[in-house]
Design an enzyme around this catalytic site. Structure first.
Site, PDB file in Angstrom:
ATOM      1  N   GLN A   1      -4.380  -1.363   9.655  1.00 49.81           N
ATOM      2  CA  GLN A   1      -4.429  -2.697   9.055  1.00 49.81           C
ATOM      3  C   GLN A   1      -5.058  -3.694  10.027  1.00 49.81           C
ATOM      4  O   GLN A   1      -4.712  -3.742  11.206  1.00 49.81           O
ATOM      5  CB  GLN A   1      -2.998  -3.133   8.659  1.00 49.81           C
TER       6      GLN A   1
ATOM      7  N   LYS B   1       0.841  -1.206   0.000  1.00 48.90           N
ATOM      8  CA  LYS B   1       0.000   0.000   0.000  1.00 48.90           C
ATOM      9  C   LYS B   1       0.872   1.251   0.000  1.00 48.90           C
ATOM     10  O   LYS B   1       0.623   2.202  -0.758  1.00 48.90           O
ATOM     11  CB  LYS B   1      -0.925  -0.006   1.234  1.00 48.90           C
TER      12      LYS B   1
ATOM     13  N   ASP C   1     -10.856   3.285   4.241  1.00 50.79           N
ATOM     14  CA  ASP C   1     -11.283   1.874   4.200  1.00 50.79           C
ATOM     15  C   ASP C   1     -12.814   1.774   4.155  1.00 50.79           C
ATOM     16  O   ASP C   1     -13.358   0.730   3.788  1.00 50.79           O
ATOM     17  CB  ASP C   1     -10.820   1.152   5.475  1.00 50.79           C
TER      18      ASP C   1
HETATM   19  N1  GUN Z   1      -7.103  -6.552   6.270  1.00 52.12           N
HETATM   20  C1  GUN Z   1      -7.504  -7.266   5.183  1.00 52.12           C
HETATM   21  N2  GUN Z   1      -8.083  -6.466   4.267  1.00 52.12           N
HETATM   22  C2  GUN Z   1      -8.040  -5.207   4.778  1.00 52.12           C
HETATM   23  C3  GUN Z   1      -8.476  -3.954   4.281  1.00 52.12           C
HETATM   24  O1  GUN Z   1      -9.044  -3.820   3.181  1.00 52.12           O
HETATM   25  N3  GUN Z   1      -8.246  -2.893   5.108  1.00 52.12           N
HETATM   26  C4  GUN Z   1      -7.641  -3.022   6.325  1.00 52.12           C
HETATM   27  N4  GUN Z   1      -7.491  -1.929   7.060  1.00 52.12           N
HETATM   28  N5  GUN Z   1      -7.230  -4.179   6.806  1.00 52.12           N
HETATM   29  C5  GUN Z   1      -7.427  -5.269   6.029  1.00 52.12           C
END
Ligand code: GUN
Length: 285
Positions: A97, A53, A120
Site C-alpha cells: 500500500q 481489500k 497493482d
Molecule cells: N494508494 C492509493 N491507491 C493505491 C493503489 O491503487 N495501490 C496501492 N498499492 N497503493 C495505493
C-alpha cells in the site's frame, strides 16, 4: 436536467459475482487465489483501504495475507518479506500500500515485487508493457474507470479526454488506456495554466487530483461524462470527490458519485487482477 449516475457499487456487485464464480472454479482444481497486502505505518486512510481489500478478497472466496509494519520499520524487513512472498507458489498477487514512509525508497520496493505477481501494475516492467499497448496487469483504478465507461456505453473513439492529475497510480496509466482506445488525451496538473479552458473541451473528464470539489459545474462541457477518482473529506468530515457533484450533475450527461463510484471498482479490479494471476499460474502462463 440531472446527469445519469454511473453506479460503481452496482457494477462492482456484478463483476465480483463473475470473479467469485471463476475463483470457485479454480478452487475446484486445487488452487485458491491469494493476495498478500503489506501496509507500513499508521495512515488511517491507508488502513481502511487495506482492510477493504482484504475483506473483498475473502468475500470473493480468495485467500488473503495481511502484514502490518510499524512506521519506523527497517526497510530490509519489508524487502525480506517481499522476497518470501515472491517465492511462495500459493501467493498469486502482492500489493504494497502506498504511500510508504519517507525513509523508504518506494520505487525500489515496487521493483522488488515479482512482475508476474504485481497486481497493482506498478513495477517498471509492467508500466512499460502498458505503455507499449501490451499490458500484463492494468493498474486497478484506471482499469475500473475503463469498465465504468464500457458499462455506461460512453463512445471512446475520437473522444476528447481531459485527465486532471498526472500520478503514476491514476493519471498516467489512465492516459495510456484511453489513448489505446483512440481518444485524444490531454493531461492537466497543478502547473497547467488555464485548467478550465482544458476541462471545458472534454467529452470525458477524469478528475484525479485529490482536492475536494475543485472541478465545478462551470468547468464542464454540457453533455460530458465526468469520472471522479478523488476521495477527500469536507471540513465537516463528509466524503467527497474532486468534483463538486451538485453543480456538475446539472451540466454533465453522466457522472460517477463519491462514495459509490470509482472507489468500489478499484477494489473489484484488484480482485480481477489477482484471479487473473492465479489463472495464469494454473495455465503455466
Ligand atoms: N494508494 C492509493 N491507491 C493505491 C493503489 O491503487 N495501490 C496501492 N498499492 N497503493 C495505493
Amino acid at each position: 436536467m440531472s446527469a445519469t449516475i454511473i453506479d460503481g457499487n452496482n457494477l462492482s456487485t456484478q463483476v465480483r459475482e463473475e470473479i467469485a464464480q471463476r475463483a470457485a472454479a479454480l478452487k475446484d482444481k486445487g488452487i485458491t487465489p491469494c493476495l498478500a497486502v503489506i501496509l507500513v505505518g499508521e495512515d488511517p486512510a491507508s488502513a481502511v483501504y487495506v482492510r477493504n481489500k482484504v475483506t473483498a478478497c475473502e468475500k470473493a472466496g480468495m485467500r488473503s495475507i495481511h502484514d502490518d509494519y510499524a512506521p519506523d520499520v527497517d526497510p530490509a524487513v519489508v524487502f525480506k518479506r517481499i522476497d518470501e512472498l515472491n517465492a511462495d507458489p500459493t501467493v498469486h498477487g502482492i500489493l504494497v500500500q502506498l504511500p510508504l514512509p519517507k525513509h523508504f525508497d518506494s520505487e525500489a520496493v515496487l521493483e522488488a515485487i515479482a512482475p508476474e505477481k504485481d497486481v497493482d501494475g506498478f513495477h517498471a516492467e509492467n508500466v512499460g508493457a502498458l505503455m507499449q499497448g501490451n499490458p500484463r496487469f492494468i493498474p486497478c483504478t484506471p482499469y475500473g474507470v475503463m469498465k465504468m465507461l464500457e458499462s455506461a456505453k460512453v463512445p471512446l473513439k475520437g473522444a476528447e479526454v481531459v485527465i486532471v492529475g498526472r500520478s503514476n497510480i491514476v493519471g498516467k496509466p489512465m492516459a495510456m488506456l484511453l489513448l489505446a482506445q483512440s481518444c485524444t488525451v490531454t493531461i492537466c496538473h497543478s502547473q497547467s495554466k488555464d485548467l478550465a479552458f482544458h476541462t471545458r473541451r472534454a467529452d470525458i473528464l477524469v478528475a484525479a487530483v485529490g482536492r475536494a470539489k475543485m472541478i465545478t459545474g462551470d468547468m464542464i462541457k454540457p453533455g460530458a461524462t465526468v469520472i471522479d477518482v478523488g476521495i477527500n473529506r469536507t471540513p465537516e468530515g463528509k466524503l467527497c470527490g474532486d468534483v463538486d457533484f451538485e453543480t456538475a450533475k446539472e451540466v454533465a450527461d453522466a457522472i460517477t458519485p463519491v462514495p459509490g463510484g470509482v472507489g468500489p471498482m478499484t477494489i473489484t479490479m484488484l480482485l480481477a487482477n489477482t484471479l487473473e494471476a492465479a489463472e495464469r499460474g494454473q495455465r503455466g502462463a
